[in-house]
Scaffold this active site. Structure first.
Site, short mmCIF file in Angstrom:
data_model
loop_
_atom_site.label_atom_id
_atom_site.label_comp_id
_atom_site.label_asym_id
_atom_site.label_seq_id
_atom_site.Cartn_x
_atom_site.Cartn_y
_atom_site.Cartn_z
N HIS A 88 52.51 13.51 -7.91
CA HIS A 88 51.21 13.80 -7.29
C HIS A 88 50.47 12.54 -6.87
CE1 HIS A 88 50.98 18.18 -8.27
NE2 HIS A 88 51.98 17.81 -9.05
N ASP A 138 44.72 7.06 -3.08
CA ASP A 138 44.80 8.42 -3.62
C ASP A 138 46.06 9.08 -3.07
OD1 ASP A 138 43.97 10.72 -4.96
OD2 ASP A 138 41.92 10.60 -4.19
P1 ADQ Z 1 43.04 14.04 -8.81
O1 ADQ Z 1 43.09 12.56 -8.92
O2 ADQ Z 1 42.43 14.75 -9.95
O3 ADQ Z 1 44.49 14.66 -8.52
P2 ADQ Z 1 41.94 15.44 -6.36
O4 ADQ Z 1 43.09 15.69 -5.47
O5 ADQ Z 1 40.71 15.05 -5.62
O6 ADQ Z 1 42.18 14.32 -7.44
O7 ADQ Z 1 41.66 16.77 -7.16
C1 ADQ Z 1 40.52 16.88 -7.93
C2 ADQ Z 1 40.20 18.35 -8.20
O8 ADQ Z 1 39.20 18.39 -9.20
C3 ADQ Z 1 39.65 19.05 -6.97
O9 ADQ Z 1 40.17 20.35 -6.91
C4 ADQ Z 1 38.15 19.06 -7.21
O10 ADQ Z 1 37.49 20.20 -6.71
C5 ADQ Z 1 38.05 19.04 -8.70
N1 ADQ Z 1 36.84 18.29 -9.10
C6 ADQ Z 1 36.50 17.04 -8.75
N2 ADQ Z 1 35.29 16.72 -9.25
C7 ADQ Z 1 34.86 17.81 -9.90
C8 ADQ Z 1 33.67 18.12 -10.62
N3 ADQ Z 1 32.67 17.25 -10.79
N4 ADQ Z 1 33.58 19.34 -11.18
C9 ADQ Z 1 34.59 20.24 -11.04
N5 ADQ Z 1 35.71 20.01 -10.37
C10 ADQ Z 1 35.86 18.80 -9.81
C11 ADQ Z 1 45.83 14.14 -8.44
C12 ADQ Z 1 46.05 13.02 -7.43
C13 ADQ Z 1 45.56 13.45 -6.05
C14 ADQ Z 1 46.27 14.74 -5.62
C15 ADQ Z 1 46.18 15.79 -6.72
C16 ADQ Z 1 47.06 17.00 -6.40
O11 ADQ Z 1 45.37 11.84 -7.86
O12 ADQ Z 1 45.80 12.43 -5.09
O13 ADQ Z 1 45.62 15.25 -4.47
O14 ADQ Z 1 46.62 15.26 -7.97
O15 ADQ Z 1 48.38 16.60 -6.14
#
Ligand code: ADQ
Length: 467
Positions: free
Chosen positions: A163, A371
């Protein structure tokens, strides 16, 4: 072995959270999130199981079924959490795979714990998988599992998906026991990445480190073919769309706008509090715009929602302190009684509340230093059924390859961040609508369900399932 499950997902975390029921008793409920909603139906219909950790140290919860998914918990002691999870996974591999945004720490006992825990995951999977089953292993916490599993169960079809980014060869070469990690991944039949560049990095590394000779998207290793390909992950578009159409969510969005000041334009950041997400740089850029008078506290407001994450790791505590100090400074210098320029919420929010925020937003700021993909960018786009709102997006996210109609920025360059924010604020409404429409078409055509099916079809037959 023979009567096990024909489809097994293996991930650090089980797709469930422990909650307290109405009777005060403890129970498990399915976690929110696209990955779980994409894989749960597949797991359910294909007689599937999920191997992972409950998220609590020294938890002896046994196998159980939640919402139609068979769960097989792998217990971790407090020391495992410390060394395998917070240590090797999140203080060594995570920063190194994100281009050394922070300095990785290398410790022998963390590597040993990582190997031991990976072995337990492989053993638990070998126990539950049926003859010839398909196994899908996820992410950087489990890089050694594919090879360990193959040696226990050569009959299995093994897929792995990373990921996070896969680093360039020069960076990977810094890892102690690097060849072992690479061999771990080569135990899979299919290794999936977010971007084609990551798959190329992986194949190049196999050439450099093990003298293998990659051809196109595959490499021959120990008499087998290992395919490396990009499968950009996505979100549950239907679910976000449903929330965005919900009258209660829309009402909440209007209430938020009114609370923040209807005449002010809203900039929004939503991230885990992680140094890869560029939160510090974003807040700093916003502060400079206020200092220069390019924007004023009467005209704009920044809301930053930062979910607490990995708070026992020192680098995350330090980041929190730095962000809070900077927010305090900006609010102190540019705020007025009853009206501050930055609203900082160190909180996790429900999907309903996030979508209400997305709908209230004029300019969404997704500006990580690095990311793998970034799902927040896609969630924002999917939520904007009104085709309004602008997205400022870092070039260093996987999402930028698909959402190139966003206002793209280099978050390492504060001037460029400022330029992107101002361009998004100043863009005429029809330009923003054209950009948003194109981004929505992309996200709608590629949701998480399609991602999962494409990965699994390729694992089944890489030549039939051209992506
Ligand atoms: P993450 O680094 O966790 O994921 P991201 O892809 O942005 O990053 O996913 C975060 C998730 O958490 C989103 O669904 C978002 O809505 C939720 N989230 C963020 N802040 C929040 C908050 N304050 N309250 C509730 N929910 C919140 C890792 C990798 C990414 C990749 C994903 C999936 O780092 O690059 O996109 O896995 O493969």
């Amino acid at each position: 072995m023979g009567d096990g499950y024909s489809f097994v997902v293996v991930a650090n975390r089980l797709p469930v959270d422990r909650t307290t029921g109405e009777d005060g008793g403890q129970q498990w409920t399915r976690s929110p999130g696209g990955l779980v909603s994409a894989l749960a139906p597949i797991a359910r219909t294909s007689g599937g199981a999920w191997v992972g950790w409950t998220g609590a140290a020294d938890d002896d919860t046994g196998p159980q079924e939640v919402d139609g998914i068979q769960l097989r918990p792998v217990p971790l002691s407090a020391q495992d959490v410390d060394q395998y999870y917070e240590g090797q996974s999140n203080s060594t591999i995570w920063p190194l795979f994100h281009d050394l945004v922070e300095q990785p720490v290398h410790r022998r006992e963390w590597r040993q714990a990582y190997e031991a825990v990976n072995r337990r995951f492989a053993e638990a999977t070998a126990e539950v998988a049926a003859d010839g089953a398909t196994v899908w292993v996820h992410d950087y916490q489990l890089l050694l599992v594919p090879a360990m599993l193959r040696s226990l169960r050569p009959d299995l079809r093994i897929g792995f998906f990373l990921h996070i980014p896969f680093p360039p060869v020069e960076l990977f070469m810094q890892l102690p026991r690097r060849a072992e990690l690479l061999r771990g991944l080569l135990g899979a039949d299919l290794v999936g990445f977010q971007r084609p560049l990551a798959a190329q990095n992986f194949l190049q590394l196999a050439g450099r480190l093990l003298g293998l000779q990659p051809h196109d998207d595959r490499v021959c290793y120990e008499g087998r073919t290992v395919v490396a390909r990009a499968f950009p992950i996505s979100i549950d578009v239907g679910e976000i769309d449903r929330l965005a159409a919900d009258p209660d969510v829309q009402l909440e969005s209007e209430r938020l706008r009114a609370d923040l000041g209807d005449n002010r334009r809203l900039l929004l950041g939503v991230d885990r509090l992680d140094y890869t997400k560029g939160i510090e740089q974003r807040v700093e850029a916003f502060g400079e715009l206020l200092a220069e008078g390019a924007v004023s506290n009467d005209e704009v407001v920044l809301v930053q929602v930062a979910t607490p994450s990995r708070m026992r790791v020192a680098q995350y505590q330090q980041l929190r302190e730095r962000v809070e100090r900077e927010v305090g400074r900006i609010n102190g210098e540019y705020g007025a009684v009853g009206r501050v320029p930055v609203h900082y919420l160190f909180q996790s929010r429900s999907p309903e509340e996030l979508v209400a925020l997305y709908l209230a937003t004029d300019v969404m700021l997704v500006t990580p230093l690095r990311d793998g993909m970034n799902l927040v960018a896609k969630e924002f786009v999917a939520a904007r059924r009104d085709e309004l709102g602008a997205l400022v997006l870092s070039e260093f996210t996987g999402a930028a390859a698909e959402l190139d109609d966003a206002f793209l920025v280099n978050p390492h360059d504060v001037e460029d961040l400022k330029r992107g924010m101002v361009a998004a604020l100043d863009a005429p409404p029809d330009e923003r609508a054209v950009r948003m429409r194109r981004m929505r078409a992309r996200v709608h055509g590629h949701d998480v369900d399609r991602w999962a099916r494409q990965f699994l079809a390729t694992l089944d037959d890489p030549d039939r399932a051209e992506t």
